[in-house]
Design a protein around this motif. Sequence first.
Motif, mmCIF file in Angstrom:
data_model
loop_
_atom_site.group_PDB
_atom_site.id
_atom_site.type_symbol
_atom_site.label_atom_id
_atom_site.label_comp_id
_atom_site.label_asym_id
_atom_site.label_seq_id
_atom_site.Cartn_x
_atom_site.Cartn_y
_atom_site.Cartn_z
ATOM 1 N N VAL A 16 0.836 -1.203 0.000
ATOM 2 C CA VAL A 16 0.000 0.000 0.000
ATOM 3 C C VAL A 16 0.872 1.254 0.000
ATOM 4 C CG1 VAL A 16 -1.670 1.340 1.335
ATOM 5 C CG2 VAL A 16 -1.938 -1.137 1.145
ATOM 6 N N LEU A 17 1.899 1.257 0.810
ATOM 7 C CA LEU A 17 2.802 2.402 0.907
ATOM 8 C C LEU A 17 3.440 2.710 -0.446
ATOM 9 C CD1 LEU A 17 4.109 4.384 2.975
ATOM 10 C CD2 LEU A 17 5.944 2.713 3.242
ATOM 11 N N THR A 18 3.920 1.678 -1.118
ATOM 12 C CA THR A 18 4.606 1.861 -2.402
ATOM 13 C C THR A 18 3.654 2.320 -3.494
ATOM 14 O OG1 THR A 18 6.247 0.158 -1.847
ATOM 15 C CG2 THR A 18 5.988 0.717 -4.177
ATOM 16 N N TYR A 19 2.517 1.643 -3.619
ATOM 17 C CA TYR A 19 1.626 1.944 -4.734
ATOM 18 C C TYR A 19 0.836 3.234 -4.543
ATOM 19 C CZ TYR A 19 2.489 -2.172 -7.572
ATOM 20 O OH TYR A 19 3.081 -3.096 -8.399
ATOM 21 N N VAL A 20 0.495 3.574 -3.317
ATOM 22 C CA VAL A 20 -0.185 4.849 -3.083
ATOM 23 C C VAL A 20 0.742 6.005 -3.430
ATOM 24 C CG1 VAL A 20 -1.120 6.402 -1.323
ATOM 25 C CG2 VAL A 20 -1.833 4.015 -1.369
ATOM 26 N N SER A 21 1.984 5.934 -2.954
ATOM 27 C CA SER A 21 2.947 7.005 -3.240
ATOM 28 C C SER A 21 3.251 7.074 -4.730
ATOM 29 C CB SER A 21 4.230 6.792 -2.443
ATOM 30 O OG SER A 21 4.809 5.532 -2.730
ATOM 31 N N LEU A 22 3.332 5.912 -5.392
ATOM 32 C CA LEU A 22 3.587 5.905 -6.834
ATOM 33 C C LEU A 22 2.409 6.511 -7.591
ATOM 34 C CD1 LEU A 22 5.354 5.033 -9.226
ATOM 35 C CD2 LEU A 22 4.184 2.823 -9.178
ATOM 36 N N PHE A 23 1.182 6.168 -7.180
ATOM 37 C CA PHE A 23 -0.005 6.736 -7.829
ATOM 38 C C PHE A 23 -0.030 8.257 -7.693
ATOM 39 C CE2 PHE A 23 -4.417 8.235 -7.520
ATOM 40 C CZ PHE A 23 -4.894 7.852 -8.762
ATOM 41 N N SER A 25 2.591 10.169 -7.291
ATOM 42 C CA SER A 25 3.679 10.682 -8.126
ATOM 43 C C SER A 25 3.268 10.748 -9.592
ATOM 44 C CB SER A 25 4.927 9.804 -7.973
ATOM 45 O OG SER A 25 5.405 9.804 -6.656
ATOM 46 N N ILE A 26 2.588 9.708 -10.065
ATOM 47 C CA ILE A 26 2.121 9.692 -11.458
ATOM 48 C C ILE A 26 1.050 10.761 -11.675
ATOM 49 C CG2 ILE A 26 0.869 8.332 -13.183
ATOM 50 C CD1 ILE A 26 2.201 5.834 -11.980
ATOM 51 N N SER A 27 0.128 10.884 -10.719
ATOM 52 C CA SER A 27 -0.968 11.854 -10.829
ATOM 53 C C SER A 27 -0.467 13.292 -10.865
ATOM 54 C CB SER A 27 -1.943 11.676 -9.656
ATOM 55 O OG SER A 27 -2.500 10.380 -9.660
ATOM 56 N N VAL A 28 0.653 13.552 -10.205
ATOM 57 C CA VAL A 28 1.236 14.893 -10.198
ATOM 58 C C VAL A 28 2.271 15.040 -11.312
ATOM 59 C CG1 VAL A 28 2.637 16.536 -8.867
ATOM 60 C CG2 VAL A 28 0.845 15.204 -7.729
ATOM 61 N N GLY A 29 3.081 14.028 -11.519
ATOM 62 C CA GLY A 29 4.196 14.121 -12.460
ATOM 63 C C GLY A 29 3.787 14.274 -13.908
#
Length: 205
Positions: A16-23, A25-29
């Motif tokens: 959860v920690l990895t995929y939430v932060s990645l999501f 990052s993608i949503s902002v990046g």
Amino acid sequence: MVGIERILSAFSEHLVLTYVSLFVSISVGIPLAVLALKSKRLASIIMGFANLVQAIPSFAVVAIVVPLLGIGFTPAIFAIFLRALLPIVKNTYVGLSEVDEAMIDAAEGIGLTEWEIIRHVRFPHAYPAMFAGIKFAAVLANSIAILTAIIGSGGLGRLVFEGLASFNTDKILAGSIPAILMAVFIDVSFSYVEKKITPKGIGSE
């Protein structure tokens, strides 16, 4: 010996920690990369900020987050988000901006709007570069998620640090092996998605 329930619980927290932060990052990046297409000055500001954040050591990023947001899951998400942002912004921007100008001119000639050009012309050609950035960011997020255990995020990092503190090899392996397997899965899964959505002939020699 570490119980299987403990390992599964830690793995689920780490996932959860990895995929939430990645999501996040993608949503902002990706929107930042699109915004950077507006002008070279704006691109310079956005890329400069992303490069600045990336230049800060991972441990320092995690440490800086503590006085700002405290400890726990949410501060960990923010720290990982900051570290994963640059490769997504940079690679997406490069992919979007390096489309053949003749194709852009042709799209404008048939009446496509700026957004339609971005969606139907720039993005399909940017997928290889964009996914390369996302895969790198995902693996980076997975590794930083281990480090954020020092600020109370939980997950596999807790097992790793507990093992290091007590010289317990079983705990170190129980935390590190699932993280390694998850990194492999991340790379394979995103490569599969990239292959499925990238139009044929793009990104191949």
